[in-house]
Scaffold this motif. Structure first.
Motif, PDB file in Angstrom:
ATOM      1  N   ARG A 292       0.763  -1.225   0.132  1.00  0.00           N
ATOM      2  CA  ARG A 292      -0.015   0.109  -0.030  1.00  0.00           C
ATOM      3  C   ARG A 292       0.911   1.212  -0.301  1.00  0.00           C
ATOM      4  O   ARG A 292       0.753   2.097  -0.659  1.00  0.00           O
ATOM      5  CB  ARG A 292      -0.914  -0.114   1.267  1.00  0.00           C
ATOM      6  CG  ARG A 292      -1.875   1.240   1.295  1.00  0.00           C
ATOM      7  CD  ARG A 292      -2.736   1.337   2.528  1.00  0.00           C
ATOM      8  NE  ARG A 292      -3.397   0.059   2.870  1.00  0.00           N
ATOM      9  CZ  ARG A 292      -4.408  -0.241   2.244  1.00  0.00           C
ATOM     10  NH1 ARG A 292      -5.194   0.783   1.609  1.00  0.00           N
ATOM     11  NH2 ARG A 292      -5.327  -1.390   2.450  1.00  0.00           N
ATOM     12  N   VAL A 293       1.937   1.472   0.920  1.00  0.00           N
ATOM     13  CA  VAL A 293       2.676   2.699   0.954  1.00  0.00           C
ATOM     14  C   VAL A 293       4.060   2.288   0.601  1.00  0.00           C
ATOM     15  O   VAL A 293       4.945   3.207   0.448  1.00  0.00           O
ATOM     16  CB  VAL A 293       2.673   3.232   2.356  1.00  0.00           C
ATOM     17  CG1 VAL A 293       1.344   3.404   2.563  1.00  0.00           C
ATOM     18  CG2 VAL A 293       3.016   2.098   3.317  1.00  0.00           C
TER      19      VAL A 293
ATOM     20  N   GLU B 240      -1.210  -0.504   7.705  1.00  0.00           N
ATOM     21  CA  GLU B 240      -0.268   0.139   6.696  1.00  0.00           C
ATOM     22  C   GLU B 240      -0.441   1.601   6.735  1.00  0.00           C
ATOM     23  O   GLU B 240       0.852   2.266   6.575  1.00  0.00           O
ATOM     24  CB  GLU B 240      -0.142  -0.496   5.454  1.00  0.00           C
ATOM     25  CG  GLU B 240       0.050  -2.049   5.666  1.00  0.00           C
ATOM     26  CD  GLU B 240      -0.209  -2.806   3.981  1.00  0.00           C
ATOM     27  OE1 GLU B 240       0.441  -1.972   2.988  1.00  0.00           O
ATOM     28  OE2 GLU B 240      -0.454  -3.694   4.113  1.00  0.00           O
ATOM     29  N   ASP B 241      -1.436   2.209   6.517  1.00  0.00           N
ATOM     30  CA  ASP B 241      -1.532   3.768   6.552  1.00  0.00           C
ATOM     31  C   ASP B 241      -0.751   4.328   7.318  1.00  0.00           C
ATOM     32  O   ASP B 241      -0.141   5.364   7.280  1.00  0.00           O
ATOM     33  CB  ASP B 241      -2.989   4.084   6.287  1.00  0.00           C
ATOM     34  CG  ASP B 241      -3.541   3.736   4.922  1.00  0.00           C
ATOM     35  OD1 ASP B 241      -2.844   3.259   3.962  1.00  0.00           O
ATOM     36  OD2 ASP B 241      -4.794   3.391   5.041  1.00  0.00           O
TER      37      ASP B 241
END
Length: 523
Positions: A320-321, A372-373
């Motif tokens: 995600r990142v 994850e954010d």
């Protein structure tokens, strides 16, 4: 004959110079290289021989008493975090974690910091791509800068002098702290780092005129990494020549034969307090790879200190990142499985080797870092993701509950066995009972190497503790607990009771050079 005063007089003692050395910077053609090496060879020692001897005695005592060792600190130290404020905070976190482990287990804890010299890192890839331009990978502030440009990433031997100066400041602060504490149990904190850069480490060798032994004075406890632990290599040869206690990381590709070769090279006289073996295999592979290694080392009569690094084998990259991270559940799971394996083989799991930041970083997922954010909130590591202090406390609490449970059940089981055997002996004149811990005490002294972890995501939702709790209650029961209680059902019943009681016991971001990037690394 007087022993030589510095490494300038030690040319005949350096066989590693002609041996293969992996992960070395390419800087010997630099105009300043020879002058830097000459100046380093004449510097005062960073870690004094008397201090190293002090730590060695502490480790020997730890092996006799069942105390613990906690090794913690940054993945890679920064030149810009060697101020008085940063050093004080790092020492505070080390002491806080050590005190917590001691309070929970009722045992002394030797504290060793990944500080005072952890300025170089091994890399799986020599270069990285920057917009189509290939530049050298960041290898730690001793070698180059994290700034993503060709000039900044070019290896500069003058950085070795900056690393020495920064390490000297850290070592002096640690020394003052130890003196203020009075060292009631010789607990430290002591310094440690990976002895990676041969050009630097070999210039930090100093003979002790009192003992006539050679010491590596860059750290109290140097270690060799997974990528450089080859028994025929320069790193093992260098560490085999010194009297320091030394460590060796063991990755998932380790074999019993390779580890025995390392033990023979680093501790041929089988001296207690000399060798620390540090498995870092991953939460799943450790169950397959470590047990035969533990058995081989025990059967070989090597009195090693076993320390778990549950972090380096559990590194993943967030899709995600795009950042490298670790899941706290995986870290806890590997640490507990390590302990179970050691207990099942009647060996002492001596503690943990972990990467911890001083600030409230958000680099590992678990606890307050829910997903994850959240990684983007405060991701500041120069290299690999670190636990924040609260996450480290969770890991220590899980470890401590298991350690208390193991000790309580072992005492209960041994007490029952003593009563049964004594009654049998009175009836039949049977042999005297020898307890398992007496056998241990009286025995004769007799990171993925192929590259960074693959990019993948783990099953299950981040922060979900359920899978880890299952491992804690299951794998420890069938491992360490059943070693002293042959009935699995009884093991589970006893463990639930003891863990319930144990649970009632009391229980900064990295500074970068401007324009720095988060390059991946590990060991």
């Amino acid at each position: 004959m007087q022993p030589p005063r510095s490494t300038a007089e030690l040319g005949w003692l350096r066989p590693w110079e002609s041996m293969p050395a992996a992960q070395q910077p390419e800087w010997r053609d630099h105009a300043s290289f020879e002058d830097v090496c000459r100046r380093l060879a004449l510097t005062p020692p960073l870690a004094k021989a008397a201090e190293i001897q002090h730590l060695r005695r502490s480790l020997i005592k730890m092996m006799k008493t069942g105390a613990f060792l906690l090794q913690s600190g940054d993945c890679a130290e920064s030149f810009y975090e060697c101020t008085d404020l940063h050093i004080t905070e790092k020492i505070r976190v080390i002491e806080r974690l050590g005190d917590h482990l001691s309070d929970l287990t009722g045992q002394n804890v030797i504290r060793v910091g990944r500080m005072g010299g952890q300025f170089a890192k091994p890399r799986s890839q020599a270069t990285e791509d920057l917009g189509g331009l290939s530049i050298p990978s960041f290898r730690g502030h001793m070698i180059n800068s994290e700034i993503a440009s060709l000039p900044a990433r070019t290896a500069d031997p003058q950085r070795m002098l900056r690393a020495y100066e920064a390490s000297d400041k850290v070592q002096r602060a640690m020394r003052v702290h130890r003196q203020r504490q009075g060292l009631p149990a010789m607990e430290g904190p002591w310094s440690s780092h990976e002895a990676l850069v041969i050009d630097y480490e070999s210039r930090m060798l100093r003979p002790d005129p009192d003992s006539n032994r050679l010491y590596l004075t860059s750290a109290h406890l140097p270690w060799v990494g997974e990528r450089t632990r080859h028994s025929a290599g320069a790193h093992i040869a260098l560490l085999s020549s010194v009297a320091n206690p030394v460590g060796c990381k063991l990755g998932p590709a380790s074999t019993p034969g390779e580890v025995l070769n390392v033990c023979e090279a680093l501790n041929p006289r089988r001296e207690p307090g000399r060798l620390v073996l540090i498995p870092r295999m991953g939460r799943d592979l450790i169950q397959e790879v470590l047990p035969p290694i533990v058995r081989a080392v025990a059967n070989g009569g090597y009195p090693v200190i076993w320390l778990s690094d549950p972090m380096h084998g559990n590194t993943v990259r967030s899709r995600r990142v795009g950042l490298k991270t670790r899941y706290l559940d995986d870290v806890v799971t590997e640490a507990l499985r390590f302990r179970d394996i050691l207990e099942a083989s009647r060996q002492h799991p001596a503690g943990l080797h972990i990467e911890v930041a001083t600030g409230d970083v958000t680099e590992c997922i678990g606890g307050s870092v829910e997903g994850e954010d959240d990684l983007l909130r405060n991701y500041s590591s120069l290299c690999d993701p670190r636990l924040n202090a609260d996450q480290a406390m969770e890991l220590i609490e899980a470890w401590a509950r298991g350690a208390v449970a193991c000790r309580t059940l072992a005492r209960r089981s041994q007490g029952d066995a003593v009563g049964q055997r004594m009654a049998h002996g009175r009836r039949s004149g049977g042999p005297k009972l020898v307890l398992a811990d007496q056998l241990t005490e009286n025995r004769e002294p007799s990171e993925d190497p192929s590259g960074d972890p693959a990019v993948h995501q783990l099953d299950g939702s981040p922060g979900d503790k359920s899978s880890n709790e299952g491992v804690f209650e299951g794998s420890m029961t069938m491992g360490a607990m059943c070693a002293v209680n042959p009935d699995p059902d009884d093991c589970r019943a006893d463990l639930g009771e003891v863990v319930a009681r144990a649970g009632d016991q009391p229980g900064s971001g990295g500074h970068h050079e401007k324009g720095g990037s988060h390059a991946g690394c590990g060991m």
